[in-house]
Structures are given as C-alpha cells and as structure tokens.
Design an enzyme around this catalytic site. Structure first.
Site, PDB file in Angstrom:
ATOM      1  N   ARG A  89      33.283  40.869  28.663  1.00 54.14           N
ATOM      2  CA  ARG A  89      32.826  40.092  27.508  1.00 54.14           C
ATOM      3  C   ARG A  89      32.090  38.822  27.938  1.00 54.14           C
ATOM      4  O   ARG A  89      31.933  37.891  27.160  1.00 54.14           O
ATOM      5  CB  ARG A  89      34.001  39.722  26.601  1.00 54.14           C
ATOM      6  CG  ARG A  89      35.048  38.839  27.250  1.00 54.14           C
ATOM      7  CD  ARG A  89      36.227  38.633  26.325  1.00 54.14           C
ATOM      8  NE  ARG A  89      37.228  37.771  26.923  1.00 54.14           N
ATOM      9  CZ  ARG A  89      37.640  36.617  26.409  1.00 54.14           C
ATOM     10  NH1 ARG A  89      37.118  36.182  25.293  1.00 54.14           N
ATOM     11  NH2 ARG A  89      38.568  35.911  27.003  1.00 54.14           N
ATOM     12  N   ARG A 172      30.026  28.820  30.007  1.00 55.11           N
ATOM     13  CA  ARG A 172      30.818  28.413  31.171  1.00 55.11           C
ATOM     14  C   ARG A 172      29.906  28.201  32.371  1.00 55.11           C
ATOM     15  O   ARG A 172      28.971  28.969  32.597  1.00 55.11           O
ATOM     16  CB  ARG A 172      31.866  29.475  31.494  1.00 55.11           C
ATOM     17  CG  ARG A 172      32.742  29.120  32.679  1.00 55.11           C
ATOM     18  CD  ARG A 172      34.003  29.957  32.731  1.00 55.11           C
ATOM     19  NE  ARG A 172      33.750  31.339  33.096  1.00 55.11           N
ATOM     20  CZ  ARG A 172      34.719  32.260  33.197  1.00 55.11           C
ATOM     21  NH1 ARG A 172      35.968  31.925  32.921  1.00 55.11           N
ATOM     22  NH2 ARG A 172      34.424  33.496  33.540  1.00 55.11           N
ATOM     23  N   ARG A 179      34.780  36.722  42.950  1.00 52.41           N
ATOM     24  CA  ARG A 179      36.235  36.762  42.941  1.00 52.41           C
ATOM     25  C   ARG A 179      36.749  37.594  44.106  1.00 52.41           C
ATOM     26  O   ARG A 179      35.987  38.359  44.709  1.00 52.41           O
ATOM     27  CB  ARG A 179      36.720  37.391  41.627  1.00 52.41           C
ATOM     28  CG  ARG A 179      36.078  36.772  40.383  1.00 52.41           C
ATOM     29  CD  ARG A 179      35.935  37.811  39.272  1.00 52.41           C
ATOM     30  NE  ARG A 179      35.176  37.274  38.133  1.00 52.41           N
ATOM     31  CZ  ARG A 179      35.719  36.583  37.140  1.00 52.41           C
ATOM     32  NH1 ARG A 179      37.022  36.373  37.125  1.00 52.41           N
ATOM     33  NH2 ARG A 179      34.980  36.111  36.163  1.00 52.41           N
ATOM     34  N   ASP A 248      41.397  39.413  40.288  1.00 52.39           N
ATOM     35  CA  ASP A 248      40.099  39.273  39.620  1.00 52.39           C
ATOM     36  C   ASP A 248      39.957  37.907  38.966  1.00 52.39           C
ATOM     37  O   ASP A 248      38.869  37.564  38.489  1.00 52.39           O
ATOM     38  CB  ASP A 248      39.895  40.383  38.585  1.00 52.39           C
ATOM     39  CG  ASP A 248      41.026  40.463  37.580  1.00 52.39           C
ATOM     40  OD1 ASP A 248      42.153  40.773  37.991  1.00 52.39           O
ATOM     41  OD2 ASP A 248      40.792  40.219  36.380  1.00 52.39           O
ATOM     42  N   ASN A 249      41.030  37.109  38.948  1.00 58.18           N
ATOM     43  CA  ASN A 249      40.970  35.747  38.425  1.00 58.18           C
ATOM     44  C   ASN A 249      41.068  34.712  39.549  1.00 58.18           C
ATOM     45  O   ASN A 249      41.381  33.548  39.288  1.00 58.18           O
ATOM     46  CB  ASN A 249      42.110  35.505  37.427  1.00 58.18           C
ATOM     47  CG  ASN A 249      42.001  36.380  36.196  1.00 58.18           C
ATOM     48  OD1 ASN A 249      40.917  36.830  35.837  1.00 58.18           O
ATOM     49  ND2 ASN A 249      43.114  36.630  35.543  1.00 58.18           N
ATOM     50  N   ASP A 258      39.011  31.347  34.748  1.00 59.66           N
ATOM     51  CA  ASP A 258      39.638  32.240  33.762  1.00 59.66           C
ATOM     52  C   ASP A 258      40.886  31.628  33.140  1.00 59.66           C
ATOM     53  O   ASP A 258      42.017  32.025  33.421  1.00 59.66           O
ATOM     54  CB  ASP A 258      39.938  33.601  34.381  1.00 59.66           C
ATOM     55  CG  ASP A 258      38.663  34.381  34.675  1.00 59.66           C
ATOM     56  OD1 ASP A 258      37.661  34.149  33.992  1.00 59.66           O
ATOM     57  OD2 ASP A 258      38.676  35.212  35.585  1.00 59.66           O
TER      58      ASP A 258
END
Length: 489
Positions: A89, A172, A179, A248-249, A258
């Site tokens: 997203r 952002r 990552r 992944d964060n 995130d």
C-alpha cells in the site's frame, strides 16, 4: 509541482520492484505539511499546502520526474518466513537530494493497490496516518534515527476495516526503504547477482565510507549491525516499543521504520507490549535488543553467498559479526543510561547502578519518562527528592537508590547546575503519550484537527518545559491507559 527527483533505485533491474501508479482519490485535502522538512528537501511548502499540492500528495497527479514503484521484499513475520511481501500500500515516487546533500526517498503510504497487496485494498485510514506523523516526527525531535513525515492528506473516501473510517495518505521520507527483507527476497530465490547488486548499492548509498574493502556484503553487514545496536539502545532510552520488529520492518539505514502498533511506555515494565497481534510478547519492550540481533542473523544468512566462496568461511564470518551485536548494544545502552543519570564519565559499576534503578521502577510501577525528567531536578537540588519519591509505591525504594547515586555523582567534578542542564537534554518532558494520540485521532475523525496540531507543535521541542501545555506531558489516569495498539492496515 517541482521535486527535483534523481531516482537511482528505479534504475536497478526490474525484478527489484514493480512499476505502478498511485490510485486516484475523490477529494484530497491537505491536513498537514511539515514545513521544516520541506525546506530541507528544497520543496515549496506553500505549494505543497495548496490544492495543487493536495493532488500530488494524494497521488492524483504525479510530480514531474517521478517514477512510481512498489519495492519487492520478503520477511520473517513473528518468526515465520514469507518469501514475498513487498509494498502492498506504499508507492515510492522517487528520490530527492536535499539542501544538506543527503539523498532521501519520497513515498506515498496508502496510495492504493500494488502487485504486492495480497488481497488488501492498498489504502490507509486517517488514524494510522496521524499516528505515524506524530510518532515519527517526535522521534526525530528526540534525536532517534527515523523516517519522517512530510505531509498528511485526507482522501475524501472511506476505508473499510472493523468499521468505516476516513481515508488518508501519508507522504513518508526515508534515507531509503531498503530492509533486511529486501535481501531475504533475493536470497530465497537464489539470485546471487541481485544480492550482489543490492549489497553494493546499499553500501554506496548508506555507508560509502566503508566501500572499497573488496567485500561489500561483509562491510554492509558490519555497518548495519552497528546501526541497529545503536538504534535499539536509543529506543530503550526513550521508552519506545516498536511493536512489530519483523525483518521486513528492519531498515538497512538504521532508521526506525514502519510505525504500526507502536507505543511509548508509561509505567516502566520490560515485559510491556501494546500490539494487539503480539499475543506472546515476542516484541515486548525488553525483548527488542534480542530481536534486533535475531534480525541481524537473518540478514547475515541472506548475505552468506557473498561473504566468502567457501561456505564454512562464510558462516564463520557471519557468526563472528552477529556475535558482535551484544557488545555493541551494551556499550550503546550504557552510554544512553549514563547520560540519563547525569554521569559524565564511565565507571565499572555504572551498569549495576542503572539496572538496580530499573528493577525498582518496574516493581513500583513508576512512570519512566516522568521519573527521569524529575530526576533532573534532584540532580540540581536534593530537596526535589520528595517529588521523585512520590512516584514510587514504596518511596523508600527511591531514597535507598538515591544514596548510591549521589555517592557516584560525588566522584565527578561537575556542578549540580551543569549536570541538571545536561540531563534535561536527554530526558524529555514530552513524549507521544499513547492516550494523547488516541484522543487526537478520535478528534480528527470527527473533523477536529486542533489537538493534532497542538501535540505536533509541543513534540517539536520535547526537551523543553512548556508550562502552558504541561498537561500534555502528564501520564494517563488509570482509565486512560492504552492497553492495545493496532497496525491499521
């Protein structure tokens, strides 16, 4: 709309991303533009706040030079590996080199479906957008490496979660959106060429001083481990709980990224968790250093084919590097704690003194932020001890510890005034209190953005006493405590 893009990631091979345009929205309206950040990026804040700006910040109109892409990555989510995640997203518009010479990604979060959406709608609700805006900007003001919020816009369209909510898009800004999971994506596919390209790219972009060793992957692993050890130590210093430390964060640049079900401690508790999906407490406050090291081991595994031609040698190098994390974290955390306690030099027993204090805070349910802010006054004048002790269920627990603390302070040639002044620069008066964030979100959903504006303004100066708004720094009443936070995806 002028952004002066210079898009290096979009020039990498196509398998690194998917080209996708943001979905158009019905009625975009600018809620907030971060004027100070816009200035750093060389952007016109007035233009961003205009109707034209709303079109660009919502994704309705692409700025000249934008090359919108959704990044591919994989990741361990709560310990289980998923070999394809990606930006479901979020859409990267491009990269901008700011007035300070630093390269940054500009990304729209909540900009619609991508090939990585996995059945999701690709949208964001207003609440999570405001939460990320508030917390990321507060972290920046607190001095913690973080992604930043450039703008928030409403879309004029609903999003459907457990209830119908107003939609929004966050712009952002990040050093990059690379990552640990980006490397895992290519490692899982056995794509050594892509791994090598990515390692060299990441090293050149984030740690150029380390390039030229002949082993970019090893140099990158070293630097990321150092950055993550320092980052998590700073999180603990301000009482921050990330909530979802999946690989992944976990950013390669060492930034906090995130902001989903994140929160700040009120009362000190190393086992405290807030995320509604973290049922086992995997990502609880005190577990964060261990999880960060675990994530670094996953990065090392992904890089194994590049570390050495001989597999055993690659494993040895990876193990050696990851084992360094504990020492690096302890050193960084000790520096943080010494500064919070007003200790100007290192002594062997400092960590024991701090650990004893933290145990007493936990057993007495003491508010973490309020304690350290009041301790600044005690460093200047012991007469302030009564106020500090009043935070404890058993006031004697503080007085006993304070005797040892003062004996330690007496061994340094620092005036009480100078010590208190230094402590106030690292012990904030204001943090993004969870109950305040929930209240401003509820107000915004009703159309009232004044609490959001006020809180953002206060958090720009977290280390300053702001008497007229002191209530925004107060802990919650028992019935105001936020027990659970949500991703909002």
């Amino acid at each position: 709309m002028k952004f002066a893009f210079d898009n290096t990631y979009a020039r990498l091979p196509d398998r690194f991303y998917a080209r996708v345009s943001p979905a158009k929205v019905r009625e975009p309206r600018v809620v907030k533009v971060n004027r100070a950040l816009a200035e750093v990026l060389g952007l016109d804040a007035e233009q961003l706040a205009s109707a034209e700006g709303a079109e660009a910040l919502s994704g309705n109109a692409l700025p000249e030079g934008a090359e919108p892409i959704a990044l591919a990555y994989a990741g361990h989510q709560f310990g289980s590996f998923v070999n394809q995640l990606g930006d479901g997203r979020a859409i990267l518009l491009g990269e901008v080199v700011g007035k300070d010479g630093k390269r940054r990604d500009v990304q729209l979060k909540g900009a619609g479906r991508t090939p990585f959406s996995r059945g999701g709608d690709g949208r964001a609700a207003l609440g999570p957008v405001l939460r990320e805006y508030v917390v990321s900007e507060a972290m920046a003001a607190l001095g913690v490496p973080t992604t930043r919020a450039l703008a928030a816009v409403t879309t004029g369209e609903p999003v459907f979660r457990e209830e119908v909510l107003p939609g929004a898009v966050l712009t952002r800004v990040a050093a990059s959106h690379l990552r640990v999971g980006t490397f895992q994506f290519f490692a899982a596919r056995g794509d050594r060429e892509a791994l090598s390209t990515l390692a060299s790219y990441a090293l050149a972009r984030h740690y150029p001083e380390a390039a030229g060793s002949g082993n970019d992957a090893l140099a990158l692993l070293d630097r990321v481990i150092e950055a993550q050890a320092s980052l998590v130590a700073r999180w603990l210093g301000v009482g921050f709980v990330h909530g979802v430390m999946n690989t992944d964060n976990t950013s390669i640049s060492g930034e906090t990224i995130d902001y989903g079900p994140c929160a700040f401690l009120d009362e000190y508790d190393p086992e405290k968790k807030f995320s509604s999906i973290d049922r086992g407490g995997r990502y609880a406050f005190g577990n964060q250093p261990g999880i960060a090291q675990w994530n670094m081991l996953r990065l090392a595994e992904a890089l194994l084919p590049l570390l050495a031609d001989d597999k055993d040698e690659a494993v040895r190098l990876a193990t050696e590097r990851v084992q360094r994390f504990t020492g690096l974290f302890v050193e960084a955390h000790e520096r943080v704690l010494r500064a919070k306690l007003g200790l100007a030099r290192e002594e062997d027993d400092d960590l024991a003194l701090a650990a004893d204090l933290l145990d007493r805070l936990a057993s007495n349910g003491v508010d973490y932020t309020l304690f350290f802010r009041r301790l600044c006054a005690s460093a200047e004048d012991p007469a302030a001890d009564a106020q500090v002790a009043s935070l404890f269920a058993e006031p004697g627990a503080f007085r006993d510890w304070a005797e040892a603390w003062r004996r330690r302070l007496a061994r340094e040639d620092v005036t009480p005034e100078a010590r208190a002044r230094a402590m106030r620069l690292v012990n904030p008066a204001f943090i993004p209190r969870n109950h305040r964030i929930e209240a401003l979100i509820q107000a915004a959903v009703r159309g009232d953005f004044e609490p959001f504006e006020t809180f953002v303004r206060v958090l720009e100066r977290p280390y300053e006493d702001q008497p007229e708004l002191a209530h925004l720094g107060e802990p919650p009443q028992l019935d105001e405590r936020v027990q659970y936070t949500f991703c909002g995806t």
